[in-house]
Design a protein around this motif. Structure first.
Motif, PDB file in Angstrom:
ATOM      1  N   UNK A 138      -6.447   3.044  16.405  1.00 34.44           N
ATOM      2  CA  UNK A 138      -6.774   1.662  16.769  1.00 34.44           C
ATOM      3  C   UNK A 138      -5.842   0.624  16.136  1.00 34.44           C
ATOM      4  N   UNK A 139      -5.004   1.054  15.171  1.00 32.86           N
ATOM      5  CA  UNK A 139      -4.167   0.099  14.451  1.00 32.86           C
ATOM      6  C   UNK A 139      -2.871  -0.219  15.191  1.00 32.86           C
ATOM      7  N   UNK A 140      -2.460  -1.486  15.121  1.00 36.66           N
ATOM      8  CA  UNK A 140      -1.172  -1.885  15.700  1.00 36.66           C
ATOM      9  C   UNK A 140      -0.058  -1.360  14.797  1.00 36.66           C
ATOM     10  N   UNK A 141       1.195  -1.422  15.278  1.00 32.37           N
ATOM     11  CA  UNK A 141       2.348  -0.990  14.467  1.00 32.37           C
ATOM     12  C   UNK A 141       2.379  -1.737  13.130  1.00 32.37           C
ATOM     13  N   UNK A 142       2.150  -3.060  13.184  1.00 32.29           N
ATOM     14  CA  UNK A 142       2.209  -3.883  11.974  1.00 32.29           C
ATOM     15  C   UNK A 142       1.097  -3.490  10.996  1.00 32.29           C
ATOM     16  N   UNK A 143      -0.115  -3.244  11.532  1.00 26.68           N
ATOM     17  CA  UNK A 143      -1.225  -2.826  10.667  1.00 26.68           C
ATOM     18  C   UNK A 143      -0.932  -1.469  10.022  1.00 26.68           C
ATOM     19  N   UNK A 144      -0.315  -0.573  10.778  1.00 29.83           N
ATOM     20  CA  UNK A 144       0.069   0.733  10.225  1.00 29.83           C
ATOM     21  C   UNK A 144       1.109   0.559   9.120  1.00 29.83           C
ATOM     22  N   UNK A 145       2.032  -0.384   9.338  1.00 29.72           N
ATOM     23  CA  UNK A 145       3.066  -0.663   8.348  1.00 29.72           C
ATOM     24  C   UNK A 145       2.436  -1.172   7.044  1.00 29.72           C
ATOM     25  N   UNK A 146       1.478  -2.100   7.170  1.00 32.61           N
ATOM     26  CA  UNK A 146       0.783  -2.650   5.992  1.00 32.61           C
ATOM     27  C   UNK A 146       0.037  -1.535   5.261  1.00 32.61           C
ATOM     28  N   UNK A 147      -0.691  -0.706   6.007  1.00 33.37           N
ATOM     29  CA  UNK A 147      -1.461   0.374   5.376  1.00 33.37           C
ATOM     30  C   UNK A 147      -0.535   1.398   4.718  1.00 33.37           C
ATOM     31  N   UNK A 148       0.619   1.625   5.325  1.00 39.15           N
ATOM     32  CA  UNK A 148       1.609   2.530   4.739  1.00 39.15           C
ATOM     33  C   UNK A 148       2.081   2.039   3.382  1.00 39.15           C
ATOM     34  N   UNK A 149       2.279   0.725   3.268  1.00 38.46           N
ATOM     35  CA  UNK A 149       2.703   0.143   1.984  1.00 38.46           C
ATOM     36  C   UNK A 149       1.573   0.197   0.953  1.00 38.46           C
ATOM     37  N   UNK A 150       0.327   0.012   1.428  1.00 38.86           N
ATOM     38  CA  UNK A 150      -0.842   0.164   0.542  1.00 38.86           C
ATOM     39  C   UNK A 150      -0.857   1.595  -0.005  1.00 38.86           C
ATOM     40  N   UNK A 151      -0.626   2.569   0.880  1.00 42.19           N
ATOM     41  CA  UNK A 151      -0.626   3.994   0.490  1.00 42.19           C
ATOM     42  C   UNK A 151       0.498   4.298  -0.503  1.00 42.19           C
ATOM     43  N   UNK A 152       1.589   3.524  -0.418  1.00 42.91           N
ATOM     44  CA  UNK A 152       2.704   3.696  -1.365  1.00 42.91           C
ATOM     45  C   UNK A 152       2.398   3.066  -2.725  1.00 42.91           C
ATOM     46  N   UNK A 153       1.198   2.446  -2.862  1.00 42.05           N
ATOM     47  CA  UNK A 153       0.790   1.877  -4.146  1.00 42.05           C
ATOM     48  C   UNK A 153       1.178   0.421  -4.355  1.00 42.05           C
ATOM     49  N   UNK A 154       1.652  -0.224  -3.279  1.00 42.07           N
ATOM     50  CA  UNK A 154       2.060  -1.626  -3.420  1.00 42.07           C
ATOM     51  C   UNK A 154       0.844  -2.557  -3.385  1.00 42.07           C
ATOM     52  N   UNK A 155       0.905  -3.648  -4.174  1.00 40.13           N
ATOM     53  CA  UNK A 155      -0.189  -4.615  -4.167  1.00 40.13           C
ATOM     54  C   UNK A 155       0.060  -5.695  -3.104  1.00 40.13           C
ATOM     55  N   UNK A 156      -0.897  -6.592  -2.938  1.00 42.56           N
ATOM     56  CA  UNK A 156      -0.830  -7.615  -1.888  1.00 42.56           C
ATOM     57  C   UNK A 156       0.455  -8.432  -1.976  1.00 42.56           C
ATOM     58  N   UNK A 157       0.815  -8.858  -3.187  1.00 36.04           N
ATOM     59  CA  UNK A 157       2.006  -9.690  -3.373  1.00 36.04           C
ATOM     60  C   UNK A 157       3.279  -8.924  -2.990  1.00 36.04           C
ATOM     61  N   UNK A 158       3.358  -7.662  -3.408  1.00 37.14           N
ATOM     62  CA  UNK A 158       4.552  -6.843  -3.097  1.00 37.14           C
ATOM     63  C   UNK A 158       4.680  -6.606  -1.589  1.00 37.14           C
ATOM     64  N   UNK A 159       3.541  -6.370  -0.928  1.00 41.57           N
ATOM     65  CA  UNK A 159       3.555  -6.163   0.528  1.00 41.57           C
ATOM     66  C   UNK A 159       4.021  -7.445   1.222  1.00 41.57           C
ATOM     67  N   UNK A 160       3.503  -8.587   0.765  1.00 35.10           N
ATOM     68  CA  UNK A 160       3.894  -9.881   1.337  1.00 35.10           C
ATOM     69  C   UNK A 160       5.402 -10.090   1.228  1.00 35.10           C
ATOM     70  N   UNK A 161       5.959  -9.799   0.046  1.00 30.33           N
ATOM     71  CA  UNK A 161       7.406  -9.962  -0.192  1.00 30.33           C
ATOM     72  C   UNK A 161       8.208  -9.040   0.728  1.00 30.33           C
ATOM     73  N   UNK A 162       7.782  -7.779   0.812  1.00 31.23           N
ATOM     74  CA  UNK A 162       8.526  -6.796   1.613  1.00 31.23           C
ATOM     75  C   UNK A 162       8.502  -7.127   3.106  1.00 31.23           C
ATOM     76  N   UNK A 163       7.379  -7.658   3.593  1.00 27.82           N
ATOM     77  CA  UNK A 163       7.247  -7.929   5.030  1.00 27.82           C
ATOM     78  C   UNK A 163       7.534  -9.400   5.393  1.00 27.82           C
TER      79      UNK A 163
END
Length: 200
Positions: A138-163
């Motif tokens: 059910x997830x869009x490409x972008x949502x999968x990308x965000x969840x992938x970064x969560x799985x890599x151990x990144x926090x909200x701020x790090x995900x924001x910076x990367x994307x």
């Protein structure tokens, strides 16, 4: 004579499989590997017709090895304990010729090898059934990308910076992801998507 390399990290099973296949009049096991790296080396050395390979092995997994072996013209049959759709999907993309579960009777392995040599592809029926009765991610490409970064151990701020998005947008994405997957936190979301075989 059908030449075969077997890759299996459990030594007892590796020996048993080799002995069983060597009993077949039209088959010869030319190499035994205990991980994916050894399997690739043996295939380069012996150029076998068939590689029978486990998935979860040290150093290099069977799926990683299968992706590389695609260029070497050996036909790969995956033989695993795991009836996980994500593994099956990746194996199909790697171009494997067969995917069997380890509770398959030994005579079925031999007949699968012959069928694969004749140009057929043989897959465990339960995985084929699941493929047709399966839910879509059910997830869009972008949502999968965000969840992938969560799985890599990144926090909200790090995900924001990367994307290149704001922390608030990341939190919105995570909220939508949890809602779509019907889970209550990030750990459950990662577990759910892995169980479903949706993790890339």
């Amino acid at each position: 004579m059908i030449s075969i390399v077997i890759a299996e990290d459990q030594r007892l099973l590796l020996g048993a499989l080799a002995s069983l296949l060597d009993l077949e009049e039209d088959m010869q096991v030319v190499g035994r590997a205990s991980n994916g790296e050894e399997a690739i080396e043996l295939v380069r050395q012996y150029k076998p017709d068939i590689v029978v390979m486990d998935i979860e092995m040290p150093i290099r997994s069977g799926l990683d090895a299968a992706e590389e072996l695609r260029a070497l013209n050996s036909k790969v049959i995956i033989m695993t304990t795991f009836a996980r759709f994500g593994y099956f999907e990746r194996a199909l993309k790697a171009g494997v010729s067969g995917y069997l579960l380890k509770d398959t009777p030994s005579e079925e392995l031999a007949s699968t090898i012959r069928s694969v040599m004749a140009g057929r592809r043989i897959f465990a029926p339960e995985l084929v059934d699941e493929m047709y009765g399966r839910e879509e991610n059910p997830l869009t490409e972008r949502e999968q990308e965000v969840l992938g970064l969560v799985a890599d151990g990144k926090n909200t701020k790090e995900i924001a910076t990367e994307l290149f998005i704001t922390a608030g947008t990341v939190r919105n994405y995570i909220s939508v992801i949890l809602d779509k997957l019907n889970v209550s936190n990030r750990i459950e979301a990662i577990t759910r998507i892995k169980e479903k075989g949706w993790f890339k």
